[in-house]
Write a protein that holds these residues in place. Sequence first.
Motif, PDB file in Angstrom:
ATOM      1  N   GLY A   1       0.923  -1.248  -0.036  1.00  0.00           N
ATOM      2  CA  GLY A   1      -0.041   0.017  -0.034  1.00  0.00           C
ATOM      3  C   GLY A   1       1.132   1.279   0.044  1.00  0.00           C
ATOM      4  N   PRO A   2       0.288   2.399  -0.064  1.00  0.00           N
ATOM      5  CA  PRO A   2       1.001   3.687  -0.263  1.00  0.00           C
ATOM      6  C   PRO A   2       1.339   4.351   1.142  1.00  0.00           C
ATOM      7  N   ILE A   3       2.198   5.121   0.941  1.00  0.00           N
ATOM      8  CA  ILE A   3       2.798   5.723   2.131  1.00  0.00           C
ATOM      9  C   ILE A   3       3.108   7.219   1.580  1.00  0.00           C
ATOM     10  N   CYS A   4       2.270   8.273   2.013  1.00  0.00           N
ATOM     11  CA  CYS A   4       2.257   9.564   1.362  1.00  0.00           C
ATOM     12  C   CYS A   4       2.206  10.610   2.356  1.00  0.00           C
ATOM     13  N   ARG A   5       2.380  11.954   1.894  1.00  0.00           N
ATOM     14  CA  ARG A   5       2.285  12.947   3.034  1.00  0.00           C
ATOM     15  C   ARG A   5       0.689  13.424   3.010  1.00  0.00           C
ATOM     16  N   THR A   6      -0.011  13.167   2.050  1.00  0.00           N
ATOM     17  CA  THR A   6      -1.565  13.664   2.357  1.00  0.00           C
ATOM     18  C   THR A   6      -2.280  12.318   1.827  1.00  0.00           C
ATOM     19  N   VAL A   7      -3.688  12.499   2.540  1.00  0.00           N
ATOM     20  CA  VAL A   7      -4.627  11.566   2.115  1.00  0.00           C
ATOM     21  C   VAL A   7      -4.717  11.375   0.661  1.00  0.00           C
ATOM     22  N   GLU A   8      -5.013  12.657  -0.174  1.00  0.00           N
ATOM     23  CA  GLU A   8      -5.296  12.540  -1.357  1.00  0.00           C
ATOM     24  C   GLU A   8      -4.135  11.801  -2.392  1.00  0.00           C
ATOM     25  N   ASP A   9      -2.954  12.142  -1.873  1.00  0.00           N
ATOM     26  CA  ASP A   9      -1.880  11.326  -2.693  1.00  0.00           C
ATOM     27  C   ASP A   9      -1.730  10.016  -2.512  1.00  0.00           C
ATOM     28  N   ALA A  10      -2.070   9.340  -1.161  1.00  0.00           N
ATOM     29  CA  ALA A  10      -2.112   8.100  -0.863  1.00  0.00           C
ATOM     30  C   ALA A  10      -3.578   7.511  -1.644  1.00  0.00           C
ATOM     31  N   ALA A  11      -4.625   8.072  -1.810  1.00  0.00           N
ATOM     32  CA  ALA A  11      -5.718   7.757  -2.456  1.00  0.00           C
ATOM     33  C   ALA A  11      -5.500   7.500  -4.065  1.00  0.00           C
ATOM     34  N   ARG A  12      -4.695   8.427  -4.577  1.00  0.00           N
ATOM     35  CA  ARG A  12      -4.436   8.262  -5.734  1.00  0.00           C
ATOM     36  C   ARG A  12      -3.514   7.210  -6.259  1.00  0.00           C
ATOM     37  N   THR A  13      -2.563   6.949  -5.313  1.00  0.00           N
ATOM     38  CA  THR A  13      -1.552   5.990  -5.692  1.00  0.00           C
ATOM     39  C   THR A  13      -2.344   4.539  -5.421  1.00  0.00           C
ATOM     40  N   LEU A  14      -3.229   4.526  -4.470  1.00  0.00           N
ATOM     41  CA  LEU A  14      -4.004   3.377  -4.078  1.00  0.00           C
ATOM     42  C   LEU A  14      -4.790   2.714  -5.557  1.00  0.00           C
ATOM     43  N   ALA A  15      -5.364   3.843  -6.021  1.00  0.00           N
ATOM     44  CA  ALA A  15      -6.115   3.533  -7.115  1.00  0.00           C
ATOM     45  C   ALA A  15      -5.441   2.980  -8.410  1.00  0.00           C
ATOM     46  N   VAL A  16      -4.155   3.209  -8.505  1.00  0.00           N
ATOM     47  CA  VAL A  16      -3.291   2.613  -9.516  1.00  0.00           C
ATOM     48  C   VAL A  16      -2.866   1.371  -9.349  1.00  0.00           C
ATOM     49  N   ILE A  17      -2.534   0.875  -8.024  1.00  0.00           N
ATOM     50  CA  ILE A  17      -2.029  -0.275  -7.849  1.00  0.00           C
ATOM     51  C   ILE A  17      -3.016  -1.387  -7.353  1.00  0.00           C
ATOM     52  N   ALA A  18      -4.379  -1.078  -7.086  1.00  0.00           N
ATOM     53  CA  ALA A  18      -5.278  -2.003  -7.008  1.00  0.00           C
ATOM     54  C   ALA A  18      -5.803  -2.671  -8.148  1.00  0.00           C
ATOM     55  N   GLY A  19      -6.403  -3.948  -7.765  1.00  0.00           N
ATOM     56  CA  GLY A  19      -7.176  -4.612  -9.000  1.00  0.00           C
ATOM     57  C   GLY A  19      -6.432  -6.044  -9.008  1.00  0.00           C
ATOM     58  N   TYR A  20      -7.238  -6.902  -9.875  1.00  0.00           N
ATOM     59  CA  TYR A  20      -7.052  -8.334 -10.201  1.00  0.00           C
ATOM     60  C   TYR A  20      -5.664  -8.692 -10.770  1.00  0.00           C
ATOM     61  N   ASP A  21      -5.079  -9.584 -10.286  1.00  0.00           N
ATOM     62  CA  ASP A  21      -3.769 -10.265 -10.779  1.00  0.00           C
ATOM     63  C   ASP A  21      -4.062 -11.719 -10.885  1.00  0.00           C
ATOM     64  N   PRO A  22      -4.040 -12.263 -12.070  1.00  0.00           N
ATOM     65  CA  PRO A  22      -4.140 -13.883 -12.249  1.00  0.00           C
ATOM     66  C   PRO A  22      -3.312 -14.535 -11.616  1.00  0.00           C
ATOM     67  N   GLN A  23      -2.240 -14.156 -11.277  1.00  0.00           N
ATOM     68  CA  GLN A  23      -0.855 -14.494 -10.493  1.00  0.00           C
ATOM     69  C   GLN A  23      -1.258 -14.751  -9.019  1.00  0.00           C
ATOM     70  N   ASP A  24      -2.029 -13.758  -8.602  1.00  0.00           N
ATOM     71  CA  ASP A  24      -2.403 -13.732  -7.080  1.00  0.00           C
ATOM     72  C   ASP A  24      -3.696 -14.018  -6.858  1.00  0.00           C
ATOM     73  N   ASP A  25      -4.029 -15.249  -6.573  1.00  0.00           N
ATOM     74  CA  ASP A  25      -5.674 -15.885  -6.426  1.00  0.00           C
ATOM     75  C   ASP A  25      -6.184 -15.025  -5.194  1.00  0.00           C
ATOM     76  N   GLU A  26      -5.540 -14.444  -4.229  1.00  0.00           N
ATOM     77  CA  GLU A  26      -6.284 -13.456  -3.290  1.00  0.00           C
ATOM     78  C   GLU A  26      -6.690 -12.232  -3.926  1.00  0.00           C
ATOM     79  N   THR A  27      -6.323 -11.627  -4.808  1.00  0.00           N
ATOM     80  CA  THR A  27      -6.843 -10.506  -5.469  1.00  0.00           C
ATOM     81  C   THR A  27      -8.254 -11.051  -6.274  1.00  0.00           C
TER      82      THR A  27
END
Length: 485
Positions: free
Chosen positions: A218-244
């Motif tokens: 997950g993200p570590i940022c100086r603001t909530v907005e920056d953390a939210a923007r970063t999370l939106a990019v990295i979130a999502g289904y990955d067929p190589q990680d069944d948990e997703t």
Amino acid sequence: MRNFEEITIKQVQEGYLSGEFSCEELVKWYLERIEKFNFQGPELRAMITVNPNALEEARRMDEYVKEHHALMGAMHGVPTILKDNFDTKDMETTAGSIALKGWRPPDDAFVTERLRKAGAVFLGKSNLHEFAIWGETISSILGQTLNPYDLTRTPGGSSGGTGAAIASNMGLAGLGTDTINSIRSPSSANSLVGIRPTLGLVSRTGIVPYSLTQDTAGPICRTVEDAARTLAVIAGYDPQDDETAWSAGHVKGSYADSLREDGLKGKRIGVLESLFGKEKVNESTNQVVRTALKAFVEQGAVLIPVKDNIDQVYLSNEVSVHLDDFRHDLDSYLQKLPKDWKIHSMKEILEQGLYHPFSKENMEDAMTREVGSLSYLKKLRNQKLMAKKIMNIMAENNLDAMVYPHQQQLVCKVGDHQLQRNGVLCSSIGFPSICVPAGFAPSEHAPIGVPVGMEIMGRPWTESLLIEIAYGFEQHTHFRKEPVL
């Protein structure tokens, strides 16, 4: 050169599009900060590796804007720091261990690739507690990272290199991993925002594992907005990680709709009283968090005391399986290394002495544990029972979220161990939480005080709601302050 301290992702990208400054100019500024503070001055020792191609990548971002008059993606030109347990095909991935010194993976981690495709510029890789196994951020590859707010203290951990670097403006956005406390601990200790997402929202493929039952990124940022923007990019289904696969239907393309200044209005927030410390050593942290909680009421939230006993020690010893999984899951990564690599198991790391002395006890403990043992299965059962208990507490009190100090006492001094960290609650049951700055506690060697973080937890898949609450709190309080260096 312009001063870019505390600049945000939105401000940076607006600057690129308007021509006010370039990505190359910004990256140069951050690289100079790393040069100034990492091994010189306060010698924070936050960064293991600096990307030799960072300026070249920045120039590509500038050329794209000139040609298209638009951004490549949501992280276009964002100078980003990765914890050094994310695989990177163009830089070493050491996990903080001399056992992996020189290892350059053939592929990016899933999250690394997501960020790269969205236009992120990687400044380098940050220090971590060796193999991410504890909370002081000390490794055999770089040694001890220092807290920029108090150089006699650790920066939390295990993602403390990312925390110290982002807090001291060596980068704009940071990535960490979290198995017990490891995103929220450095966020708490460095006046930052850290998001531990629901288990399965973010892929672990290509991340050196600690406990796949509990690992996430997950993200570590100086603001909530920056953390939210970063999370939106990295979130999502990955067929190589069944948990997703569990994240299907829960991923937001953007969390911008959650950035509401009135995000606290009408919210019912439980105050989890049992996670406040009861000893003298806890008084300064309690005072900071109790004072911060007044902002919830001032902004229209309702605080409900929750008296149910949630025991942090019980969670660490009888619910979390971090050490139980450690050998099994780390070996699964090491066994895929080239045949001529010097080690392929934790056993060989111990036999060859390729570790920091601080790590020895935990690794030796892990060697005695077995995935699938009776004690292991009891802990998995306890995880289910604890998850049900938390859901019942929230249902009975009609709560939107619950809050408590991330750490019951101030982040520890160099040479000591972290104690009384509450992040194990969410990590052991897979629930999401956000750590936000709650203020500072006075301390002898801290010019503006030692940061104290407050954790906001919610039900699974409620990241949008937690971001809404955290943003409303942040916009009313503005507790974040940069360190004096």
